[in-house]
Design a protein around this motif. Structure first.
Motif, PDB file in Angstrom:
ATOM      1  N   GLY A 267       8.889  -4.018  -4.095  1.00 11.63           N
ATOM      2  CA  GLY A 267       9.520  -4.349  -5.374  1.00 11.63           C
ATOM      3  C   GLY A 267      10.005  -5.783  -5.413  1.00 11.63           C
ATOM      4  N   PHE A 268      10.691  -6.225  -4.366  1.00  8.98           N
ATOM      5  CA  PHE A 268      11.193  -7.600  -4.338  1.00  8.98           C
ATOM      6  C   PHE A 268      10.058  -8.615  -4.191  1.00  8.98           C
ATOM      7  N   VAL A 269       9.077  -8.296  -3.332  1.00 13.68           N
ATOM      8  CA  VAL A 269       7.959  -9.230  -3.141  1.00 13.68           C
ATOM      9  C   VAL A 269       7.156  -9.350  -4.424  1.00 13.68           C
ATOM     10  N   GLY A 270       6.850  -8.187  -5.063  1.00 15.28           N
ATOM     11  CA  GLY A 270       6.081  -8.219  -6.301  1.00 15.28           C
ATOM     12  C   GLY A 270       6.810  -8.952  -7.403  1.00 15.28           C
ATOM     13  N   GLU A 271       8.120  -8.805  -7.477  1.00 15.93           N
ATOM     14  CA  GLU A 271       8.911  -9.450  -8.530  1.00 15.93           C
ATOM     15  C   GLU A 271       8.922 -10.966  -8.357  1.00 15.93           C
ATOM     16  N   LYS A 272       9.008 -11.418  -7.112  1.00 13.95           N
ATOM     17  CA  LYS A 272       9.128 -12.852  -6.860  1.00 13.95           C
ATOM     18  C   LYS A 272       7.782 -13.553  -6.645  1.00 13.95           C
ATOM     19  N   GLY A 274       4.418 -11.738  -6.840  1.00  8.96           N
ATOM     20  CA  GLY A 274       3.233 -11.111  -7.426  1.00  8.96           C
ATOM     21  C   GLY A 274       2.629 -10.062  -6.516  1.00  8.96           C
ATOM     22  N   TRP A 275       1.745  -9.233  -7.099  1.00 10.71           N
ATOM     23  CA  TRP A 275       1.225  -8.078  -6.363  1.00 10.71           C
ATOM     24  C   TRP A 275       0.343  -8.455  -5.180  1.00 10.71           C
ATOM     25  N   ARG A 276      -0.351  -9.596  -5.255  1.00  9.91           N
ATOM     26  CA  ARG A 276      -1.224  -9.971  -4.135  1.00  9.91           C
ATOM     27  C   ARG A 276      -0.412 -10.262  -2.868  1.00  9.91           C
ATOM     28  N   TRP A 277       0.782 -10.782  -3.035  1.00 11.88           N
ATOM     29  CA  TRP A 277       1.608 -11.047  -1.860  1.00 11.88           C
ATOM     30  C   TRP A 277       2.116  -9.757  -1.221  1.00 11.88           C
ATOM     31  N   MET A 278       2.177  -8.691  -2.004  1.00  9.49           N
ATOM     32  CA  MET A 278       2.525  -7.409  -1.388  1.00  9.49           C
ATOM     33  C   MET A 278       1.464  -7.020  -0.360  1.00  9.49           C
ATOM     34  N   ILE A 279       0.197  -7.281  -0.701  1.00 10.85           N
ATOM     35  CA  ILE A 279      -0.895  -6.970   0.230  1.00 10.85           C
ATOM     36  C   ILE A 279      -0.851  -7.904   1.431  1.00 10.85           C
ATOM     37  N   TRP A 280      -0.554  -9.196   1.200  1.00 17.55           N
ATOM     38  CA  TRP A 280      -0.483 -10.130   2.331  1.00 17.55           C
ATOM     39  C   TRP A 280       0.644  -9.737   3.301  1.00 17.55           C
ATOM     40  N   ILE A 281       1.789  -9.344   2.741  1.00 17.26           N
ATOM     41  CA  ILE A 281       2.900  -8.893   3.585  1.00 17.26           C
ATOM     42  C   ILE A 281       2.473  -7.665   4.387  1.00 17.26           C
ATOM     43  N   ASN A 282       1.749  -6.775   3.725  1.00 18.21           N
ATOM     44  CA  ASN A 282       1.276  -5.584   4.428  1.00 18.21           C
ATOM     45  C   ASN A 282       0.301  -5.953   5.536  1.00 18.21           C
ATOM     46  N   MET A 283      -0.552  -6.951   5.280  1.00 19.73           N
ATOM     47  CA  MET A 283      -1.502  -7.380   6.303  1.00 19.73           C
ATOM     48  C   MET A 283      -0.769  -7.978   7.503  1.00 19.73           C
ATOM     49  N   ILE A 284       0.291  -8.734   7.240  1.00 19.29           N
ATOM     50  CA  ILE A 284       1.078  -9.304   8.336  1.00 19.29           C
ATOM     51  C   ILE A 284       1.683  -8.190   9.187  1.00 19.29           C
ATOM     52  N   LEU A 285       2.224  -7.163   8.524  1.00 17.00           N
ATOM     53  CA  LEU A 285       2.784  -6.023   9.251  1.00 17.00           C
ATOM     54  C   LEU A 285       1.702  -5.300  10.040  1.00 17.00           C
ATOM     55  N   ALA A 286       0.529  -5.115   9.409  1.00 26.21           N
ATOM     56  CA  ALA A 286      -0.578  -4.444  10.093  1.00 26.21           C
ATOM     57  C   ALA A 286      -1.037  -5.247  11.304  1.00 26.21           C
ATOM     58  N   ALA A 287      -1.052  -6.568  11.171  1.00 24.60           N
ATOM     59  CA  ALA A 287      -1.458  -7.417  12.298  1.00 24.60           C
ATOM     60  C   ALA A 287      -0.459  -7.303  13.449  1.00 24.60           C
ATOM     61  N   LEU A 288       0.833  -7.232  13.111  1.00 26.64           N
ATOM     62  CA  LEU A 288       1.849  -7.065  14.148  1.00 26.64           C
ATOM     63  C   LEU A 288       1.649  -5.746  14.883  1.00 26.64           C
ATOM     64  N   VAL A 289       1.379  -4.676  14.129  1.00 30.43           N
ATOM     65  CA  VAL A 289       1.124  -3.373  14.750  1.00 30.43           C
ATOM     66  C   VAL A 289      -0.109  -3.448  15.643  1.00 30.43           C
TER      67      VAL A 289
END
Length: 564
Positions: A267-272, A274-289
């Motif tokens: 919600g905060f990432v999308g608000e500030k 946009g929706w594409r950054w939500m996916i990038w944040i998720n990719m960063i988390l996935a890469a860490l995992v």
């Protein structure tokens, strides 16, 4: 190299009703091990149990490191158990006398259960974190659905498919990852799918059309499902069955806590951004995992003992040193039956599995329903921003946290019941948690529906009512899942792989279906009656654990696959 096990010692290995003993009649098994509980390290899908039956080879310890194959094999644990096929044939049975199944040694440093507690908690943390990360990905896009709809000119239902298709992947992927992990071990199935999942986040974030986004989200679900498949097994590998209570509680909470974090962060990432950054944040988390999975060693006992058997055959020149999985290797058709056919056969013929799976599916589906019901209340009625809206899911996390304090107490209660029954509890003793947690789900639904507008008008702190509904829901869903999952495992110890596969498919199907109609349901019925519909369905489910607690033993007695 020959075995020095005495006949009395071997008998305890075959019987499995009390700890194995060495030649001096002293217990070999540590006090943390209960041989009466199902062996979750057994390679169910890739072993021909019709011929070889079962063995405690993968979790027992012997002084010699071997057990004679003909005396170690025992029937599949059901009330219609038959002598394994290999022992029915006198010629095959005679040949098995010379076969030595490799076991762990006392205090064996290669046995994952003997690794330091600090290291095992580290691995447990990675397992739980990986599941949270995967589950987070399924719901993170709900943080900014509005921008996705505007950019691709699509409606609410099509947008919801970005969640549903990934959850579909969660249900389908384990049908492949589970048998593959038994064939090649858990380590590589941790690593390879995790990195492929990271890669497929890129086309999701760069998608120029909705088709690319949807297809890649589904593929992400397929590969992201590997941690969902492996985490519980890995935890069972490294913790003995009488000491894994809190570790399994973390695993039970992770698939439900992860999705809740999605809209909070998204919600905060999308608000500030946009929706594409939500996916990038998720990719960063996935890469860490994915990087953390590189630190997970092989923990699967059959894979470790198979490697040891190969080494000992080379060192001693004795071709009779082996493991049961090698001795009775399942054919491709057997694997297909175990993973793709038997789960659905069991759903059709086993009322325990069907109703427990439906109950788990209900709470899993309601969790994903919240991601589409909450916007109707907090975005449309209260006009919250996307970021502020996401914080309303913190109540679910509070309930989940409370459940983590209660589940170890439920496990202690189970251990007391087992001790009172001579060390062997009934599977129905697992249902105590469900009988506690089942009341909280309908309570949460009623709170959410009837404290929302128009019944309680927006203004001041009136949002507290529907927001607080997540507390009893989060508590109830974890307690229910923890107990129901344990009951399925204990009721079908000989068919654990098929039973859990059936549960996973039903659960994921419910989670995928809910987003497609929940928003329309709340708009058409109103908040009160839409939530009450699910409350009434939850109330109808309440008798299930109580009826199985009373009649479960009789139902199991009529089953071909349930334990006696």
């Amino acid at each position: 190299m020959t075995s020095t096990n005495s006949p009395s010692e071997t008998a305890t290995i075959v019987d499995g009703t009390h700890p194995y003993r060495d030649n001096d009649a002293e217990p070999v098994e540590p006090p943390t091990h209960d041989p009466a509980q199902p062996d979750l390290s057994f390679p169910f899908a890739t072993t021909n149990t019709q011929q070889g039956g079962f063995t405690d080879e993968y979790r027992t310890t012997t002084k010699t490191g071997f057990v004679p194959a003909d005396l170690a094999l025992r029937p599949i644990p059901t009330h219609v158990s038959q002598v394994p096929g290999a022992l029915k044939d006198p010629e095959k049975a005679a040949a098995l006398k010379d076969m030595k199944l490799v076991t762990w040694l006392p205090n064996d440093p290669e046995d994952p259960r003997n690794w330091s507690k600090a290291y095992r908690w580290y691995l447990t943390g990675i397992c739980a974190f990986s599941v949270v990360g995967v589950a987070f990905a399924s719901a993170v896009v709900t943080g900014d659905f509005e921008d996705i709809e505007k950019e691709f000119h699509i409606g609410e239902v099509v947008t919801a498919l970005s969640v549903s298709l990934m959850v579909c992947g969660f249900g389908i992927g384990p049908l492949a990852w589970s048998p593959l992990s038994e064939l090649i071990g858990r380590r590589w199935i941790w690593i390879i799918p995790s990195f492929i999942y990271v890669i497929f986040n890129i086309p999701c974030a760069l998608a120029k059309n909705v088709e690319t986004l949807m297809i890649c989200r589904f593929i992400c679900g397929l590969f992201a499902s590997a941690p969902l498949t492996l985490a519980g097994g890995t935890i069972s590998d490294i913790w003995d069955n009488n000491e894994r209570g809190f570790a399994i509680a973390l695993f039970a909470a992770a698939p439900y806590g992860g999705p809740v974090l999605g809209p909070i962060i998204g919600g905060f990432v999308g608000e500030k951004k946009g929706w594409r950054w939500m996916i990038w944040i998720n990719m960063i988390l996935a890469a860490l995992v994915a990087v953390l999975t590189l630190t997970i060693p092989e923990t699967f006992a059959p894979a470790l003992l198979k490697k040891r058997a190969a080494r000992l055959r080379k060192e001693t020149g004795n071709p009779n040193i082996t493991t049961e999985q090698e001795l009775f290797k399942a054919s491709l058709s057997d694997v297909i039956v175990e993973t793709l056919i038997r789960p659905f056969q069991m759903l059709a013929t086993e009322p325990i599995l069907l109703l427990m799976s439906l109950y788990i599916a209900l709470i899993y589906g309601l969790l994903y329903a919240f991601f589409f019901a909450y916007p109707v209340v907090f975005l449309e009625a209260y006009h919250f921003s996307d970021g502020l809206f996401g914080t309303t899911f913190c109540s679910v996390l509070i309930g989940l946290g409370l459940a983590l304090f209660v589940t170890p107490l439920i496990e202690k209660n189970y251990q007391k019941r087992a001790a009172a029954k001579g060390g062997r509890a009934d599977p129905e003793d697992r249902l105590v948690g469900m009988m506690i947690g089942c009341w909280f789900v309908p309570i949460s639904m009623f709170i959410f529906g009837w404290t929302s507008p128009p019944y309680v008008q927006p203004g001041g702190g009136n949002w507290v009512g529907p927001a607080s509904s997540g507390i009893p829901f989060g508590f109830g869903m974890v307690i229910i899942y923890f107990s129901a999952n344990a009951y399925i495992i204990d009721a079908f110890p000989g068919y654990v792989a098929s039973a859990l596969a059936a549960k996973t498919v039903i659960r994921s199907g419910s989670g995928a279906a809910m987003p497609l109609f929940i928003e329309a349901m709340y708009h058409n019925l109103g908040n009160g009656w839409a939530a009450s519909t699910w409350a009434f369905i939850s109330i109808a489910m309440i008798p299930i654990p109580f009826l199985f607690y009373r009649y479960g033993k009789a139902i199991r007695a009529k089953s071909k696959r349930a334990v006696a």
